[in-house]
Structure formats: C-alpha cells, structure tokens
Scaffold this active site. Structure first.
Site, PDB file in Angstrom:
ATOM      1  N   LYS A 200       1.150 -54.339 -16.203  1.00 48.26           N
ATOM      2  CA  LYS A 200       0.140 -54.281 -14.974  1.00 48.26           C
ATOM      3  C   LYS A 200      -1.125 -54.391 -14.992  1.00 48.26           C
ATOM      4  O   LYS A 200      -1.973 -55.162 -14.133  1.00 48.26           O
ATOM      5  CB  LYS A 200       0.749 -53.105 -13.828  1.00 48.26           C
ATOM      6  N   THR A 257      -2.945 -50.988  -9.372  1.00 51.04           N
ATOM      7  CA  THR A 257      -3.876 -50.607 -10.231  1.00 51.04           C
ATOM      8  C   THR A 257      -4.544 -52.324  -9.500  1.00 51.04           C
ATOM      9  O   THR A 257      -6.167 -52.022  -9.615  1.00 51.04           O
ATOM     10  CB  THR A 257      -3.606 -50.729 -11.310  1.00 51.04           C
TER      11      THR A 257
END
Length: 340
Positions: A200, A257
């Site tokens: 990610k 994120t």
C-alpha cells in the site's frame, strides 16, 4: 483497596518496544494505555533520556506527553530483560542491520509494526525478524491497518488487525494492543497482512503523484482500486487469503495511506507530482517513506511470481530510474482495453 483485592489484581505485562521513531513511540503509548509497562528502546541515549526523564520524544512527536508507564533506554539488554513480548518498529531496510549485532531475541511473542519488503532479499519483515533476530517464526505476529501515527498519538479512534500463525497467539497480542481508542481485530493470515501493509505504501506514492500533477478524484479512485487489485494478486500468489485484502489491512490501510496528508508516502508522491526528484521529495517529507525502497523489492517479487503489477512498475521507473512522473501516469492510463 483491600489486601485481598490487591492480591488478585492482574500483573501488567512488561513489553519492549524496539525503535523510538514516530510509530514506535506512538505504539508505546498505545500499549501503556492498554495497561502494560513499556520499555521503549531508542538508538540514541539523548532520546532515551528525554523519554525516561521527561516522557517526551520531541524529535518525532513534539506535542506528545507519554504515559508514566513508558520508560526509555538505549541499552538493548535493558529493554529485553524480563519482557513478556517484544514489539519491533524499525524501518524495513535497516531492520536486519540493527538486529544482527544483538543477541537473539528472547523466546517470547514478537509483534512487528514494520511495513515493507526487504530490498535485495525480497523477504517479508517477519522472515527478517526470524533470520536476523533469532526469533521463532511460530511466535511472530504482525500488526497492520489504518495506522497514521499522528492520529493514534492524539488518541483518535481507529482499528487495526493483528495476525499471527495461530489464533491463540493472535488473541494474546491483540489483547495487549487494545486501548480505549484502538480496537484490535485478529487474523491468522500473516502473509496477507504483511503484503497488504507493504505494498500500500507503493500505491500511495502513485496516488500522491497523481494529485501533485493536478489530477482529480476520478484518477485517484481509479489508482486506489487498481492498486488494491495489484496488492491482492501478489498476496494471493504468496499464499495470502483473498478476504484479507478487503479488510483493515488491505482496503482500510490503503485508503488511509493514499488519501491522508499525514501519510509520508502520499506526501512524497505529491512532491514528485509537483516536479521534485526523489532526493528532494524525500528531504521535504523528512522521515522514512517506506514505499521508495519497497517498490523495487515488490516489483522483483512480482516478476519472479509472474504477477502483473503495472502501478508498482511505474513507481519503480520513477524512484529508481528517473522516469518523469507525468509520462508514467499517461502510460498507465493509456493501457490497452482489458477485462477488469
């Protein structure tokens, strides 16, 4: 309190947190708020002294006052002595070199907070902890999820997932991590949770770069969605469970994120999109953005397994080979028609 009540009051666990950066320091607070006595190891004695004497770590979290149950040390043996569990919060690429000179970690549960893939070996972080720290793989768990440290340090409500090789260990680690503002769910999919947490960061660089180039929410939503598809393909190829990637460690962490200005990887991508090179972008962020070093390791792993990861390859071409971010974005969006 009566003597009888005192006799039956549970003894708080003694937990060692290795790494006093922003995430390690924040998680020391979480563990203390969950009822543990915590020893936080810092590489530099001046940082350890500030934690020990003032309950502050101004270099990373200047506003945070740590609970009294958090103690600082720069001596590994002091941090590990008598620990019921060890929590590892080193940056991914320095983890092996930090642990290698130390004695083996004690035969207690180890929880990794580190998100990344080791460059050069393509090893997952739990594998590095076992190899460099001498830890028993059966005792190593990992934590992931939407873990923006500044929000957790401010005690904003959130959830994370703790994965371990067996349910009993996952349950025990999760209990130690469950604070009034942090709910810990459990899993036995260590591989899936680790891959989700590592990749990610790479996708967040691409999403940040798209925003820095001036693209809108349609573009970023497309990159997040296709990024999740990449993460899932790699995780499943390595033995992870598909459902893990729809949960906190997968979609949850990816959204946080990719979307938050608190994310270092997102901020680094923004700087790249504005035209800075990688060194200048990293200097602007000021702290480790794991996605830069992890991107090549992820791409190598994907190539070895014949897993298609075009967003990851695009990030590698920018951060490792100096490609222009606008050219890479154009190439991604002009790929040939295919089934989703």
């Amino acid at each position: 309190m009566s003597a009888h009540a005192q006799e039956h009051r549970p003894v708080p666990p003694r937990l060692a947190v290795l790494g006093a950066g922003s995430w390690g320091t924040t998680f020391a607070q979480v563990l203390a708020d969950a009822g543990a006595e915590v020893t936080l190891w810092a590489r530099r004695e001046e940082v350890a002294r500030e934690i020990r004497e003032e309950h502050r770590n101004r270099a990373y979290l200047p506003e945070l006052v740590l609970p009294d149950a958090v103690h600082g040390t720069s001596r590994p043996e002091e941090a590990l002595d008598g620990a019921d569990a060890v929590v590892v919060a080193f940056p991914a690429q320095s983890l092996r070199s930090t642990l290698a000179p130390w004695p083996d970690l004690p035969a207690v549960p180890v929880l990794s907070l580190t998100k990344g893939i080791e460059r050069g070996t393509d090893a997952r972080i739990s594998e590095v902890i076992a190899a460099a720290g001498g830890a028993d793989p059966a005792l190593i768990g990992v934590l992931s999820g939407p873990n923006l440290s500044a929000e957790i340090a401010a005690r904003r409500p959130c959830a994370s997932v703790v994965a371990a090789p067996d349910q009993e260990l996952a349950d025990r680690l999760a209990r130690w991590c469950t604070a009034p503002y942090l709910r810990a769910y459990t899993s036995t999919d260590v591989v899936g949770v680790e891959i989700a947490g590592a990749v990610k960061n790479v996708i967040a660089i691409a999403v940040g770069a798209a925003s820095g180039l001036g693209h809108g929410h349609n573009t970023t939503a497309s990159l997040i969605t296709r990024g999740l598809a990449e993460i899932t393909r790699l995780g499943v190829a390595l033995g992870g469970r598909r459902e893990t990637f729809a949960g906190l460690a997968g979609m949850g962490d990816l959204v946080a994120t990719c979307a938050s200005p608190l994310s270092r990887n997102h901020r680094l991508g923004l700087a790249l999109g504005r035209g800075l090179d990688v060194e200048a972008a990293a200097a602007e962020v000021g702290q480790t953005a794991e996605g830069v070093a992890t991107a090549r390791a992820v791409a190598d792993l994907a190539a070895r397994l014949d897993v298609d990861m075009p967003i990851t390859r695009a990030v590698v071409s920018v951060v490792d080979h100096g490609a222009r971010i606008d050219e890479v974005t154009t190439a991604l969006l002009s790929r040939s028609v295919r089934s989703e």
